[in-house]
Design an enzyme around this catalytic site. Structure first.
Site, mmCIF file in Angstrom:
data_model
loop_
_atom_site.group_PDB
_atom_site.id
_atom_site.type_symbol
_atom_site.label_atom_id
_atom_site.label_comp_id
_atom_site.label_asym_id
_atom_site.label_seq_id
_atom_site.Cartn_x
_atom_site.Cartn_y
_atom_site.Cartn_z
ATOM 1 N N TYR A 1 -11.789 0.377 9.796
ATOM 2 C CA TYR A 1 -12.957 0.910 9.085
ATOM 3 C C TYR A 1 -13.315 0.126 7.837
ATOM 4 C CZ TYR A 1 -9.122 3.626 6.875
ATOM 5 O OH TYR A 1 -7.951 4.016 6.271
ATOM 6 N N LYS A 2 -12.564 -0.924 7.533
ATOM 7 C CA LYS A 2 -12.867 -1.737 6.345
ATOM 8 C C LYS A 2 -13.778 -2.897 6.760
ATOM 9 C CE LYS A 2 -8.814 0.024 4.072
ATOM 10 N NZ LYS A 2 -7.365 -0.012 3.983
ATOM 11 N N ARG B 1 -12.550 -2.894 -8.238
ATOM 12 C CA ARG B 1 -12.496 -3.827 -7.112
ATOM 13 C C ARG B 1 -13.910 -4.080 -6.617
ATOM 14 N NH1 ARG B 1 -8.346 -1.951 -2.507
ATOM 15 N NH2 ARG B 1 -9.990 -0.404 -2.335
ATOM 16 N N ASP C 1 0.850 -5.810 7.638
ATOM 17 C CA ASP C 1 -0.283 -4.902 7.566
ATOM 18 C C ASP C 1 -1.516 -5.753 7.257
ATOM 19 O OD1 ASP C 1 -2.266 -3.072 6.867
ATOM 20 O OD2 ASP C 1 -0.836 -1.636 6.034
ATOM 21 N N PHE D 1 0.836 -1.192 0.000
ATOM 22 C CA PHE D 1 0.000 0.000 0.000
ATOM 23 C C PHE D 1 0.884 1.261 0.000
ATOM 24 C CE2 PHE D 1 -3.078 2.818 2.341
ATOM 25 C CZ PHE D 1 -4.080 2.753 1.403
HETATM 26 C C1 LIG Z 1 -6.590 1.024 4.206
HETATM 27 C C2 LIG Z 1 -5.166 0.699 4.420
HETATM 28 C C3 LIG Z 1 -4.404 1.483 5.271
HETATM 29 C C4 LIG Z 1 -4.992 2.698 5.911
HETATM 30 O O1 LIG Z 1 -4.077 3.492 6.540
HETATM 31 P P1 LIG Z 1 -4.561 4.819 7.279
HETATM 32 O O2 LIG Z 1 -3.447 5.197 8.115
HETATM 33 O O3 LIG Z 1 -5.830 4.500 7.995
HETATM 34 O O4 LIG Z 1 -4.865 5.828 6.222
HETATM 35 C C5 LIG Z 1 -3.088 1.108 5.483
HETATM 36 N N1 LIG Z 1 -2.566 0.012 4.877
HETATM 37 C C6 LIG Z 1 -3.291 -0.758 4.041
HETATM 38 C C7 LIG Z 1 -2.701 -1.961 3.415
HETATM 39 C C8 LIG Z 1 -4.613 -0.428 3.782
HETATM 40 O O5 LIG Z 1 -5.336 -1.167 2.950
#
Ligand SMILES: *Cc1c(COP(=O)(O)O)cnc(C)c1O
Length: 422
Positions: A232-233, A382, A207, A128
């Site tokens: 939040y996902k 997606r 992660d 990411f």
């Molecule tokens: C959604 C997501 C994040 C989110 O990071 P924030 O600090 O909440 O913006 C981080 N890593 C991955 C792989 C994600 O999918």
């Protein structure tokens, strides 16, 4: 795999679904909306609306400062302990704090200081972007003594697990990866990579943002050192909900939180001017927790725990296999490619489809068919499957909408619009 492509067949799958009743635990403000973006922002659990009212009116409004001694201080650990049950960790190994990016920063710095004699960080080019920025920032902060080595995926779908294993040696301080890759949905074999990293004496930092609440995890059995993840996902914790972090118990006393703050201090109200870290996982807290949004994570996690990750995973695999079977028969002939692993064992809970007119198709889907997927440039649609509230009927409707959009060239008017965040 040939399956019936009729709406009746989708209805029969829903009728047999043992988890179908869970959908009613979520708010469906627009009953016609087909929401396939739970991998970006999960739906609102009904119980969270009641929890929000209690928090704001009763706790904040009525109890005021007394709330801190009536559960607010313990909230990061209380919710962390529940998330621990979802990811195969012990209750005292997980805590809720800050954002995923900030937690990644804290644990990366802590890990590099713990392996001070080593100079390389391994990751992949599917990770990411925020994670990349954090790693680059940490390297800069620590005086450019480290090098970030990104192993490349051969097809932009599967993670380069073998190449990573081959690059692990006594100079690698940290291996950090997204366990489920955000674009393709590829899932790494966590236990195998932990074992390979440990063989080389490196630490691992996962992660879990696209894994938690979507695939069963067993951090303890897999030997993971460190992890961060998003609430939040698939956890349905609400926009900008605080994230969680995990530190294997045996490592906790050996690591130093680089954002030392009073919430991680040993004697919180001693007001000693000298920082001394709290024992255990609390030392990874920094400032005052976001009590309101933190508490709103709990109802979604409770629903996942009650449903059980094994059962949710079984439905998720059944649904993504169904979607891919429909793709094969209805969408592949129209130029859609499957940009996710074909093997369900290597796939999380979203399916990426590519198409040369991807952006126009995405916008037509949203505006003309009330289907909300998300789009990741250059051509990835997606389709996020949240088995806790998505039905087979919704998947069927989304696929037939995609079929019509291309067959009838309904993407054409949207091809020149700027990409939107979905
Ligand atoms: C959604 C997501 C994040 C989110 O990071 P924030 O600090 O909440 O913006 C981080 N890593 C991955 C792989 C994600 O999918």
């Amino acid at each position: 795999m040939s399956i019936p492509t009729t709406a009746d067949y989708a209805r029969s799958l829903d009728a047999q679904d043992p988890l179908a009743a869970l959908r009613a635990h979520f708010v469906h403000a627009d009953p016609e909306l087909i929401y396939l973006d739970g991998n970006s922002l999960g739906r609102l659990p009904l119980a969270a609306t009641a929890q929000a009212a209690t928090l704001v009116h009763e706790q904040w409004g009525n109890r005021l400062i007394r709330g801190w001694n009536e559960g607010w201080f313990e909230a990061p650990e209380r919710v962390g302990a529940k998330i621990a049950r979802l990811i195969g960790a012990d209750p005292d190994e997980v805590i809720v704090a800050d954002s995923t990016s900030v937690n990644l920063f804290k644990l990366t710095v802590a890990a590099l200081r713990n392996r001070a004699e080593r100079s390389r960080i391994l990751s992949d080019n599917l990770n990411f972007p925020s994670d990349m920025y954090v790693l680059q920032g940490v390297i800069d902060l620590l005086g450019n003594r480290h090098r970030l080595e990104l192993l490349e995926s051969s097809d932009a779908i599967h993670g380069p697990a073998e190449a990573i294993t081959a690059r692990l040696d006594e100079d690698v301080a940290l291996l950090t990866l997204s366990h489920t890759v955000f674009k393709s949905g590829y899932v790494y074999d966590m236990a195998a990579l932990n074992a390979a990293a440990h063989q080389a004496g490196a630490l691992t930092l996962w992660d879990l943002s696209h894994s938690v609440g979507s695939v069963p995890l067993d951090l303890r059995a897999s030997g993971a050192d460190l992890a961060v993840g998003c609430c939040y996902k698939y956890l349905n914790g609400g926009p900008g909900a605080p994230a969680f972090l995990y530190v294997r118990r045996g490592l906790q006393e050996a690591l130093i939180n680089p954002i030392a703050g009073w919430m991680g201090q040993r004697d919180l109200f001693g007001f000693d001017l000298q920082y001394r870290p709290a024992p255990g996982i609390r030392r990874f807290l920094s400032g005052t927790p976001s009590v309101v949004s933190l508490s709103l994570i709990e109802p979604g996690v409770d629903l996942l725990l009650a449903a059980g990750m094994e059962r949710l995973r079984a439905k998720s695999v059944q649904q993504s296999e169904y979607l891919i079977a429909l793709w094969e028969q209805l969408l592949a002939p129209l130029g859609f490619t499957l940009n996710s692993p074909r093997d369900p064992a290597q796939r999380g809970s979203h399916v990426s489809l590519g198409h040369q007119f991807g952006l126009g198709i995405d916008l037509a889907l949203i505006r003309e068919f009330k289907v909300l997927p998300d789009f990741r440039p250059p051509d990835n649609l997606r389709l996020g499957i949240a088995p806790i509230y998505n039905s087979f009927g919704e998947i069927h409707q989304a696929v037939t909408a995609l079929q019509r959009i291309v067959a009838e060239e309904r993407y054409a008017p949207y091809m020149h619009e700027a990409p939107v965040v979905t």
